[in-house]
Scaffold this motif. Structure first.
Motif, mmCIF file in Angstrom:
data_model
loop_
_atom_site.group_PDB
_atom_site.id
_atom_site.type_symbol
_atom_site.label_atom_id
_atom_site.label_comp_id
_atom_site.label_asym_id
_atom_site.label_seq_id
_atom_site.Cartn_x
_atom_site.Cartn_y
_atom_site.Cartn_z
ATOM 1 N N TRP A 52 0.807 -1.219 0.000
ATOM 2 C CA TRP A 52 0.000 0.000 0.000
ATOM 3 C C TRP A 52 0.843 1.273 0.000
ATOM 4 C CZ3 TRP A 52 -4.643 -1.093 -1.357
ATOM 5 C CH2 TRP A 52 -5.189 -2.329 -1.025
ATOM 6 N N GLU A 53 2.153 1.143 -0.071
ATOM 7 C CA GLU A 53 3.018 2.325 0.061
ATOM 8 C C GLU A 53 2.789 3.345 -1.048
ATOM 9 O OE1 GLU A 53 7.552 3.652 1.144
ATOM 10 O OE2 GLU A 53 7.144 1.537 0.759
ATOM 11 N N GLN A 54 2.660 2.919 -2.280
ATOM 12 C CA GLN A 54 2.496 3.873 -3.375
ATOM 13 C C GLN A 54 1.175 4.624 -3.260
ATOM 14 O OE1 GLN A 54 4.955 4.644 -5.838
ATOM 15 N NE2 GLN A 54 3.585 6.409 -5.740
ATOM 16 N N GLN A 55 0.080 3.908 -2.981
ATOM 17 C CA GLN A 55 -1.199 4.605 -2.855
ATOM 18 C C GLN A 55 -1.179 5.546 -1.653
ATOM 19 O OE1 GLN A 55 -4.880 2.296 -2.783
ATOM 20 N NE2 GLN A 55 -6.057 4.169 -3.135
ATOM 21 N N ALA A 56 -0.603 5.113 -0.545
ATOM 22 C CA ALA A 56 -0.511 5.986 0.632
ATOM 23 C C ALA A 56 0.316 7.224 0.323
ATOM 24 C CB ALA A 56 0.085 5.215 1.806
ATOM 25 N N THR A 57 1.414 7.052 -0.383
ATOM 26 C CA THR A 57 2.263 8.187 -0.773
ATOM 27 C C THR A 57 1.485 9.154 -1.659
ATOM 28 O OG1 THR A 57 4.247 6.828 -0.620
ATOM 29 C CG2 THR A 57 4.408 8.825 -1.958
ATOM 30 N N ASP A 58 0.755 8.610 -2.613
ATOM 31 C CA ASP A 58 -0.042 9.446 -3.515
ATOM 32 C C ASP A 58 -1.129 10.203 -2.751
ATOM 33 O OD1 ASP A 58 1.539 8.446 -5.577
ATOM 34 O OD2 ASP A 58 -0.001 7.057 -6.298
ATOM 35 N N LEU A 59 -1.772 9.538 -1.817
ATOM 36 C CA LEU A 59 -2.833 10.177 -1.025
ATOM 37 C C LEU A 59 -2.282 11.303 -0.151
ATOM 38 C CD1 LEU A 59 -4.883 7.008 -0.066
ATOM 39 C CD2 LEU A 59 -5.679 8.923 -1.496
ATOM 40 N N VAL A 60 -1.133 11.082 0.452
ATOM 41 C CA VAL A 60 -0.522 12.139 1.266
ATOM 42 C C VAL A 60 -0.118 13.316 0.376
ATOM 43 C CG1 VAL A 60 1.427 12.743 2.757
ATOM 44 C CG2 VAL A 60 0.168 10.616 3.138
ATOM 45 N N ALA A 61 0.462 13.046 -0.767
ATOM 46 C CA ALA A 61 0.844 14.133 -1.685
ATOM 47 C C ALA A 61 -0.388 14.922 -2.126
ATOM 48 C CB ALA A 61 1.575 13.538 -2.899
ATOM 49 N N GLN A 62 -1.496 14.235 -2.313
ATOM 50 C CA GLN A 62 -2.734 14.874 -2.767
ATOM 51 C C GLN A 62 -3.407 15.700 -1.664
ATOM 52 O OE1 GLN A 62 -5.598 12.055 -4.223
ATOM 53 N NE2 GLN A 62 -7.170 13.594 -4.572
ATOM 54 N N HIS A 63 -3.371 15.223 -0.421
ATOM 55 C CA HIS A 63 -4.175 15.851 0.632
ATOM 56 C C HIS A 63 -3.395 16.584 1.720
ATOM 57 C CE1 HIS A 63 -7.879 14.117 -0.885
ATOM 58 N NE2 HIS A 63 -7.274 12.937 -0.977
ATOM 59 N N TRP A 64 -2.064 16.474 1.753
ATOM 60 C CA TRP A 64 -1.295 17.085 2.842
ATOM 61 C C TRP A 64 -1.537 18.599 2.946
ATOM 62 C CZ3 TRP A 64 1.228 15.030 6.871
ATOM 63 C CH2 TRP A 64 2.061 15.861 7.623
ATOM 64 N N ASN A 65 -1.585 19.283 1.837
ATOM 65 C CA ASN A 65 -1.732 20.742 1.850
ATOM 66 C C ASN A 65 -3.162 21.200 1.587
ATOM 67 O OD1 ASN A 65 0.987 21.404 2.394
ATOM 68 N ND2 ASN A 65 1.505 20.898 0.285
ATOM 69 N N SER A 66 -4.113 20.288 1.637
ATOM 70 C CA SER A 66 -5.493 20.696 1.348
ATOM 71 C C SER A 66 -6.287 20.962 2.604
ATOM 72 C CB SER A 66 -6.204 19.642 0.514
ATOM 73 O OG SER A 66 -6.271 18.404 1.182
#
Length: 185
Positions: free
Chosen positions: A171-185
């Protein structure tokens, strides 16, 4: 005299290494670009281990991603902490805040992280609160020496003590993508 010389050389080498570690990131930002728009921050230290899995998230799961990120920020941890937390929750519950599942339940496991009241994670009410359960997970993660630099699956397993210790890596890639998408939102 030889021992003193060797210790001196090791000290100098250590200072040079530490200087490079600390000056490297600072030097990279010493001359900021004119465009100051926020940019995506790399939260993945290395290529994810093994074959990666991916699921499509519904609104509840996306809200849980945001709750995990908010709890990570509140705990003062970097994005890597959120990546590990989200990957763990993807493995444990597919980011669903699970109640007791009857015969399908793994003992008394509950919530996003499948934490167990009988193992001291908290009450059922606490464990099924996304902020509480994430904070509890992060508290365990902070106690793992070097968690920031170890493979995600090792960090998650050290906290969770799962019967399937390598399962978190998928799940590392999806988790990384989700954090990149939502960290600054």
């Amino acid at each position: 005299m030889n021992t003193i010389f060797r210790k001196s050389m090791l000290s100098v080498a250590g200072l040079a290494f530490a200087g490079g570690v600390f000056a490297g990131p600072i030097a990279a930002h010493a001359n900021p670009a004119v465009d100051t728009k926020p940019t995506a921050v790399a939260v993945q230290a290395a290529k994810p281990q093994g074959e990666q899995s991916h699921i499509t998230l519904n609104d509840e799961q996306t809200a849980n991603v945001k709750a995990i990120i908010a709890a990570t920020k509140k705990a003062g941890l970097p994005e890597r902490g959120a990546v590990i937390s989200i990957a763990t929750s993807l493995q444990e519950s597919k980011l669903e805040n699970l109640g007791h599942l009857g015969d399908a339940n793994d003992h008394d496991s509950l919530g996003l992280f499948q934490q167990r009241p009988s193992s001291g994670w908290g009450t059922p009410e606490q464990i099924t609160d996304p902020e509480y359960s994430t904070t509890a997970f992060l508290k365990g993660l902070k106690q793992v020496d070097g968690w920031q630099d170890m493979p995600l699956t090792d960090a998650a397993q050290t906290v969770q003590v799962s019967a399937y210790p390598d399962a978190y890596a998928q799940w590392e890639q999806q988790a990384t993508d989700l954090v990149a998408q939502h960290w600054n939102s």
